[in-house]
Design an enzyme around this catalytic site. Structure first.
Site, PDB file in Angstrom:
ATOM      1  N   ASP A  86       0.869  -1.170   0.000  1.00  0.00           N
ATOM      2  CA  ASP A  86       0.000   0.000   0.000  1.00  0.00           C
ATOM      3  C   ASP A  86       0.915   1.231   0.000  1.00  0.00           C
ATOM      4  O   ASP A  86       2.124   1.119   0.258  1.00  0.00           O
ATOM      5  CB  ASP A  86      -0.893  -0.038   1.248  1.00  0.00           C
ATOM      6  CG  ASP A  86      -1.722   1.215   1.409  1.00  0.00           C
ATOM      7  OD1 ASP A  86      -2.419   1.596   0.450  1.00  0.00           O
ATOM      8  OD2 ASP A  86      -1.656   1.825   2.497  1.00  0.00           O
ATOM      9  N   ASP A 141      -0.158   5.264   0.820  1.00  0.00           N
ATOM     10  CA  ASP A 141      -0.429   6.250   1.870  1.00  0.00           C
ATOM     11  C   ASP A 141      -0.661   5.547   3.207  1.00  0.00           C
ATOM     12  O   ASP A 141      -1.523   4.674   3.327  1.00  0.00           O
ATOM     13  CB  ASP A 141      -1.660   7.088   1.510  1.00  0.00           C
ATOM     14  CG  ASP A 141      -1.476   7.864   0.212  1.00  0.00           C
ATOM     15  OD1 ASP A 141      -0.551   8.691   0.170  1.00  0.00           O
ATOM     16  OD2 ASP A 141      -2.239   7.634  -0.738  1.00  0.00           O
ATOM     17  N   ASP A 192      -1.837  -0.823   6.055  1.00  0.00           N
ATOM     18  CA  ASP A 192      -2.019  -0.164   7.355  1.00  0.00           C
ATOM     19  C   ASP A 192      -3.470  -0.089   7.815  1.00  0.00           C
ATOM     20  O   ASP A 192      -3.729   0.440   8.902  1.00  0.00           O
ATOM     21  CB  ASP A 192      -1.463   1.258   7.286  1.00  0.00           C
ATOM     22  CG  ASP A 192      -2.285   2.168   6.371  1.00  0.00           C
ATOM     23  OD1 ASP A 192      -2.531   1.773   5.208  1.00  0.00           O
ATOM     24  OD2 ASP A 192      -2.686   3.248   6.810  1.00  0.00           O
TER      25      ASP A 192
END
Length: 216
Positions: A9, A11, A168
């Site tokens: 991922d 951001d 995240d």
């Protein structure tokens, strides 16, 4: 099973871009004569794509505006704010260099619009680590659907279950589960309401360099 490729991922996992995304949201709200919102609030909205981000901001402000009508203005601000103040999280460069030295193929799978990803990676000096980028508009589906991760694995020429997702958020966790791809979560990103300690992940790391110990 040995990991043969890593899908990251962007951001909240590699890059802290919340300040820039918040500024793009707030410039959009300024244009609608709506009150600005705190960066900490916007952090809780990041990860499900720009359409959901704008819709959430409008709902939060009590506006009756339709997100689709506001998107052109938001995208202008998003482009303008993209390179304002993004930073790599601690340990990211070391980790990417170590994985590259091992010959590990890597890709980005993000819900960020695909056109915005290469300039951000270039600006931060990490573009050369990634063989492929799958953005939020690369396919008809975006995370948490399985297709973006499966497509990332296919682009890398690897079996889905031999790739490792690193993310995240609940969006990343659900995408990995839906795709049948193992996942390592980072603790420092934008988890929103995800209980990281209860998540069914291979590991939860405080620093990305810890990832290296989880890749055989």
């Amino acid at each position: 099973m040995a990991t043969t490729a890593v899908v990251f991922d962007l951001d909240g996992t590699l890059v802290d871009s919340a300040g820039d995304i918040a500024e793009a949201v707030n410039r959009t709200l300024d244009g609608l004569a709506l009150p600005r919102v705190a960066e900490a609030t916007v952090r809780g909205w990041i990860g499900d794509g720009v359409g959901n981000l704008v819709a959430t901001a409008l709902r939060h402000s009590g506006s009756g505006q339709v997100a689709a009508a506001v998107m052109p203005a938001f995208m202008q601000h998003y482009h303008a704010c993209l390179l304002r103040s993004p930073r790599l999280y601690d340990g990211v460069m070391d980790t990417l260099q170590a994985l590259q030295s091992r010959g590990m193929p890597m890709a980005i799978c993000t819900n960020k619009p695909s056109a915005l990803v290469p300039p951000l990676l270039q600006h931060l000096g990490i573009a050369g680590f990634f063989a492929h980028i799958v953005g939020g508009d690369s396919l008809p589906q975006r995370k948490p659907a399985a297709e973006p991760l499966r497509h990332s694995a296919a682009l890398l020429g690897q079996a889905v279950d031999q790739c490792l997702m690193v993310g995240d958020s609940a969006t990343d966790l659900q995408a990995a589960n839906n795709a049948g791809m193992p996942i390592v979560l980072v603790r420092y990103g934008y988890p929103r309401d995800l209980d990281l300690d209860a998540a069914a992940a291979e590991a939860v790391v405080d620093d990305l360099r810890e990832l290296l110990g989880h890749i055989g």
